[in-house]
Design a protein around this motif. Structure first.
Motif, PDB file in Angstrom:
ATOM      1  N   UNK A   1      37.498  44.806  28.162  1.00  0.00           N
ATOM      2  CA  UNK A   1      38.922  44.994  28.447  1.00  0.00           C
ATOM      3  C   UNK A   1      39.740  43.887  27.814  1.00  0.00           C
TER       4      UNK A   1
ATOM      5  N   UNK B   1      35.842  40.339  40.081  1.00  0.00           N
ATOM      6  CA  UNK B   1      37.139  40.375  39.406  1.00  0.00           C
ATOM      7  C   UNK B   1      38.221  40.630  40.432  1.00  0.00           C
ATOM      8  N   UNK B   2      39.418  40.239  40.222  1.00  0.00           N
ATOM      9  CA  UNK B   2      39.866  39.599  39.005  1.00  0.00           C
ATOM     10  C   UNK B   2      39.404  38.155  38.916  1.00  0.00           C
ATOM     11  N   UNK B   3      39.179  37.724  37.698  1.00  0.00           N
ATOM     12  CA  UNK B   3      38.718  36.372  37.482  1.00  0.00           C
ATOM     13  C   UNK B   3      39.888  35.413  37.694  1.00  0.00           C
ATOM     14  N   UNK B   4      39.677  34.478  38.579  1.00  0.00           N
ATOM     15  CA  UNK B   4      40.731  33.505  38.811  1.00  0.00           C
ATOM     16  C   UNK B   4      40.317  32.143  38.280  1.00  0.00           C
ATOM     17  N   UNK B   5      41.311  31.339  38.170  1.00  0.00           N
ATOM     18  CA  UNK B   5      41.099  29.983  37.671  1.00  0.00           C
ATOM     19  C   UNK B   5      40.070  29.251  38.514  1.00  0.00           C
ATOM     20  N   UNK B   6      40.238  29.401  39.812  1.00  0.00           N
ATOM     21  CA  UNK B   6      39.357  28.693  40.733  1.00  0.00           C
ATOM     22  C   UNK B   6      37.915  29.141  40.568  1.00  0.00           C
TER      23      UNK B   6
ATOM     24  N   UNK C   1      42.721  42.914  28.090  1.00  0.00           N
ATOM     25  CA  UNK C   1      43.563  42.083  28.951  1.00  0.00           C
ATOM     26  C   UNK C   1      42.718  41.064  29.698  1.00  0.00           C
ATOM     27  N   UNK C   2      41.578  41.515  30.188  1.00  0.00           N
ATOM     28  CA  UNK C   2      40.703  40.570  30.875  1.00  0.00           C
ATOM     29  C   UNK C   2      40.276  39.464  29.936  1.00  0.00           C
TER      30      UNK C   2
ATOM     31  N   UNK D   1      48.924  32.819  39.097  1.00  0.00           N
ATOM     32  CA  UNK D   1      47.962  32.021  38.360  1.00  0.00           C
ATOM     33  C   UNK D   1      48.196  32.136  36.855  1.00  0.00           C
TER      34      UNK D   1
ATOM     35  N   UNK E   1      43.153  37.000  29.518  1.00  0.00           N
ATOM     36  CA  UNK E   1      43.357  36.170  30.700  1.00  0.00           C
ATOM     37  C   UNK E   1      42.246  35.138  30.842  1.00  0.00           C
TER      38      UNK E   1
ATOM     39  N   UNK F   1      27.711  48.050  41.106  1.00  0.00           N
ATOM     40  CA  UNK F   1      27.588  46.655  40.688  1.00  0.00           C
ATOM     41  C   UNK F   1      27.261  45.766  41.857  1.00  0.00           C
TER      42      UNK F   1
ATOM     43  N   UNK G   1      30.301  46.570  33.540  1.00  0.00           N
ATOM     44  CA  UNK G   1      30.558  47.907  32.989  1.00  0.00           C
ATOM     45  C   UNK G   1      31.157  47.826  31.610  1.00  0.00           C
TER      46      UNK G   1
ATOM     47  N   UNK H   1      33.354  44.293  39.139  1.00  0.00           N
ATOM     48  CA  UNK H   1      34.611  44.843  39.621  1.00  0.00           C
ATOM     49  C   UNK H   1      34.428  45.428  41.006  1.00  0.00           C
TER      50      UNK H   1
ATOM     51  N   UNK I   1      43.408  41.996  36.734  1.00  0.00           N
ATOM     52  CA  UNK I   1      43.431  40.744  35.957  1.00  0.00           C
ATOM     53  C   UNK I   1      44.815  40.181  35.820  1.00  0.00           C
TER      54      UNK I   1
END
Lengths: 732, 156
Positions: A594, A716-721, A596-597, B33, A600, A700, A638, A695, B92
């Motif tokens: 993806x 997901x969503x993958x965060x900074x933390x 966008x992912x 974020x 990011x 999964x 996926x 996801x 995302x």
């Protein structure tokens, strides 16, 4: 009827029985077959209720409209007020930021002044010092004013000796006196040896007034007079007191200036015992502290009995008088307003920012007093303020008081008599000449002569407490709260108007607006120290010290401002961030289809200080691993072509068997060996941490991930933390 | 004064719009974020990601609309894939309501329920428009501020 048309109208009748009623009348003409009007039909409907409702509706609508208008206005006002507050805080913050490096410059100049210099150098240095002083003064004024206005200023209550304060202030003023003027100080005997008040502020006010007086007086004298007065009418409540209502007694028995309070001479021996209590920081507060509260004096016996009362209040009046140019009557009202000088001419001739009096007034009023002025043009002016001071009752009172004759005793006593009791000081012009040589060294001499802790860089107005060496920490401690608050506020509102900082050397980083301080430091540090995951919040708090350190160690920092905006970013600085990690950069692979992912995740990784390789499906992932040795793989589950689970299986099989047969079977041809390829088959390839990015779909599950060889997963969503934790866990 | 609004209002609104968005549930913390990731190096990051997302979203919605119109039979597998993609992207970027709409959509597509899917698609479109609207307002404000010589308040 005439027109032959029906008509409709509302008519209101007043009825006796039912009050006012409204009817809708409908009238229509009746025509005969021939077309002549022969009569009318008329109908009436009682619409009283409807009409009433309608009127009420209208009123309600009006009210709503008014309400809405009020709300809008209110919101706008709130908005404006907020913005004003922010702007003010920003100003304070900026001033604060400017101050530190500037005081550093001044301090260095002062130190330079102690070295051997030739005449010309010394002259140049003096100019530097006085200019620097002026600016620092201004900044302090701004800061003070904003503090007072915003209500942040807290008043201290320390014990101090009024006479010493007066003496010291006068001494200081005398030392920098460039004109032929006599400075004198007179503290009435009834002023107590020690009082309690906010020494610093009082000293500030006194100094300010005196320096003003000096500024506008070209010949004659400038003096300070301190004496006790009865509680002034403007005081809402009496002084502190205990149960005995001594307050009431105050006014009755006292005549101004004739306090029967303790005579200083008698109690001097006792007072001496208090020497040790003298507070350092409290240079001289005005000797305004009159001895005891006026009230007390009247009832000495009573007060003795009130031993349990710890303190009482004295009202002391201070006149700062001069024989200067005076102030025209029409200028008096605006005198205490900010930024106002008596006239533009004045401003030009005499300089100054016009803040001084405003600050004085605010401070005096903050302390519960009043500041007034009286003046005659060409004769002179007298600035008067009255303040309440607490006095600790532990000093004895004596009945004997000299009637202080303020203007008497012009003869000088020199300035080093019995400190505690001497109420008269005078500094003659000729003394100045003999004690001090030219300006430059006077400063030095003062520095050496007055070895008081906080008096490091002695400024004319004695604002010395905030300037210690550079970089300061104690001076800043006071401002820290303000600054930190300002920071957080200021960061929320970043206005682009850059402060007009004209420093071009490295300290300018400090002088940049504090607004993006936190961020800037973050960037600086990231740029310079290559720490990958630094905690930004801690950074902004310790910003000052660290900031300075960073500056000192990195003098080659480009002096360009990190304008928060758009263009002109420090591209050089930040790209270097990516290239020059102190440790060898870990190689990270992201497998994600993806777009966008990808974007990011990439951006987040960049923020954490890593660049990553990206592929879009399992096949590409395997190929990538074949070509390059990765320290970490982030694997989406996926994906088209080949999903993450299978790709992981293949990679693990390679790790276990040392060969890529399984991959070949799946259709991925073996790569040709390259310099980056994994170790030769004899040594087992190292285990690459593979993190699944799930996801949370049913297919999964965590178990399945682990079963296929993954080490862990992030949802997901993958965060900074999440990324950060991952990196911390799996990267060496 | 620019455009009849002063700089303060502009900047003020700029701070307000994302908060409002989050408050209304249109975006969630993930969006915040992302905004934090903006800095001097990537000053338009959010706008870029958002634009990418809009493109992607429109394409997927389109595809799903076409798929659902197929007279000879709806390819629910394709729809499922689209939903999966959209769900991933929206989560995302922090587009919470779009994501939730996807989740709801998925249950109907799993159940091969054409009517349900159509309704969901409509809902999805609606949420998407809402998001796009709000974000575009945000970006427009950003442009105005920058054009007026200001700079964007960064999220800390």
């Amino acid at each position: 009827m005439d027109k032959g048309l029906p008509a409709k109208r509302e008519i209101t009748f007043e009825t006796e029985l039912f009050g006012s009623k409204t009817f809708l009348i409908y009238v229509e003409p009746v025509f005969s077959k021939a077309g002549e009007t022969i009569g009318i039909n008329y109908m009436g409907i009682d619409i009283t209720d409807q009409v009433r409702k309608r009127e009420r509706m209208i009123k309600i609508r009006e009210e709503i409209a008014v309400q809405k208008a009020k709300e809008t206005e209110l919101n706008r006002t709130i908005h404006i007020t907020e913005e004003t507050m922010r702007a003010k805080q920003m100003l304070a913050t900026m001033s604060h930021e400017i101050r530190s490096p500037l005081s550093g410059v001044v301090s260095m100049a002062e130190i330079l002044a102690t070295t051997k210099l030739d005449r010309e150098q010394r002259q140049l240095l003096n100019v530097m010092l006085s200019s620097g002083d002026l600016v620092l003064q201004l900044i302090n004024d701004i800061l003070d004013l904003s503090k007072v206005e915003s209500g942040v200023m807290k008043l201290e209550a320390t014990k101090f000796r009024p006479r010493e304060v007066v003496k010291h202030v006068l001494q200081t003023a005398a030392a920098s006196l460039q004109k032929i003027l006599t400075l004198e100080g007179n503290v009435a005997d009834d002023v107590p040896i020690e009082v309690i008040g906010d020494v610093l502020r009082i000293r500030q006010i006194l100094t300010n007034l005196i320096s003003n007086a000096i500024k506008f007086t070209h010949e004659g004298k400038v003096g300070v007079k301190l004496y006790v007065v009865p509680e002034p009418p403007f005081a809402k409540e009496g002084s502190q007191h205990g149960s005995d209502g001594s307050t009431a007694n105050q006014t009755t028995t006292n005549v101004p200036k004739e306090e029967t309070c303790t005579s200083t001479s008698q109690t001097s021996s006792d007072q001496r015992g208090f020497h040790g209590k003298k507070h350092e920081g409290s240079c001289q507060n005005r000797s305004q502290s009159e001895p005891g509260t006026p009230v007390m004096n009247g009832k000495i016996d009573v007060t003795e009995e009130q031993a349990e009362l710890p303190e009482t209040t004295v009202w002391i009046r201070c006149d700062v008088y001069d024989t200067g140019i005076g102030i025209p009557e029409n200028a008096l009202p605006t005198l205490f307003k900010k930024y106002m000088q008596v006239s533009a001419d004045h401003a030009r001739k005499y300089g100054g920012t016009g803040l001084g009096l405003a600050i004085c007034k605010q401070l005096v009023e903050l302390m519960g007093g009043r500041l007034t002025v009286s003046s005659r043009v060409h004769c002179g002016s007298t600035f008067t303020f009255i303040l309440p001071y607490k006095v600790s009752l532990s000093c004895d009172h004596s009945d004997d008081s000299d009637d202080p004759d303020d203007l008497s005793d012009m003869d000088d006593h020199g300035d080093s008599d019995d400190d505690a009791t001497n109420g008269f000081f005078q500094f003659q012009p000729r003394t100045l000449g003999s004690l001090f040589s030219s300006n430059g060294s006077s400063r030095t001499q003062k520095l050496l002569a007055h070895n008081i802790g906080h008096v490091n860089s002695h400024k004319i107005n004695g604002f010395s407490e905030n300037y210690c060496s550079f970089p300061t920490s104690n001076g800043q401690a006071k401002e820290m709260d303000l600054v930190e608050d300002a920071c957080s506020v200021a960061e929320a509102l970043e206005i682009s108007s850059e402060p007009e900082c004209s420093f071009s050397h490295s300290p300018d980083h400090d002088s940049e607006s504090a607004i993006c301080r936190g961020r800037r430091h973050h960037n600086d540090v990231n740029g310079e120290n290559k720490v990958s995951s630094i905690d930004v919040s801690t950074y902004s708090e310790t910003s000052r010290e660290v900031d300075v350190k960073v500056k000192i160690s990195e003098p080659q920092l480009p002096a360009e401002r990190q304008g928060r905006s758009d263009s002109g970013s420090q591209s050089t600085l930040n790209t270097s961030q990516e290239v020059s990690n102190s440790i060898s950069k870990p190689k990270i692979l992201l497998v994600e289809d993806n777009k966008i992912n990808v974007l990011v995740t990439q951006s987040m990784m960049k923020q954490l200080g890593h660049t990553i390789d990206v592929v879009n499906n399992g096949v590409q992932a395997v190929r990538a691993v074949q070509c390059r040795s990765y320290d970490l793989v982030l694997m989406d589950v996926c994906m088209p072509v080949m999903d993450g689970l299978q790709a992981t299986r293949l990679i693990r099989s390679f790790e276990e068997t040392g060969n890529w047969d399984a991959a070949a079977k799946a259709g991925i041809e073996r790569p040709s060996p390259s310099s980056d390829s994994l170790q030769p088959d004899c040594t087992p390839p190292k285990h690459i941490p593979i993190i699944a990015m799930t996801a949370n779909a049913l297919s999964e599950s965590a178990e399945e991930c682990f079963a296929n060889g993954m080490d862990s997963f992030v949802s997901k969503p993958v965060t900074f933390q999440k990324l950060k934790e991952c990196l911390e866990q799996y990267l060496p | 004064m620019w455009h009849g609004i002063d700089m303060y209002s502009l900047v003020y609104s700029f701070g307000f719009v994302p908060c409002a968005c989050e408050h209304q549930g249109i975006v969630d913390d993930q969006f915040t974020q992302l905004r934090k990731l903006e800095d001097e190096n990537s000053p338009h990051f959010v706008m870029e990601v958002a634009s990418l997302f809009f493109e992607d979203c429109e394409k997927l919605i389109n595809n799903m609309a076409i798929a659902l119109e197929q007279k000879q039979g709806v390819d629910f597998k394709q729809i499922d894939e689209c939903i999966h993609q959209l769900k991933g992207s929206s989560s995302s970027i922090g587009a919470m309501r779009v994501k939730n709409a996807c989740i709801a959509f998925r249950s109907f597509s799993d159940g091969q329920n054409r009517e349900g899917c159509l309704r969901c698609l409509q809902q999805l479109s609606h949420e998407y428009s809402l998001l796009k609207n709000k974000l575009q307002t945000l970006f427009r404000l950003e442009k105005e501020i920058v054009a007026a010589g200001g700079s964007i308040p960064r999220v800390h």
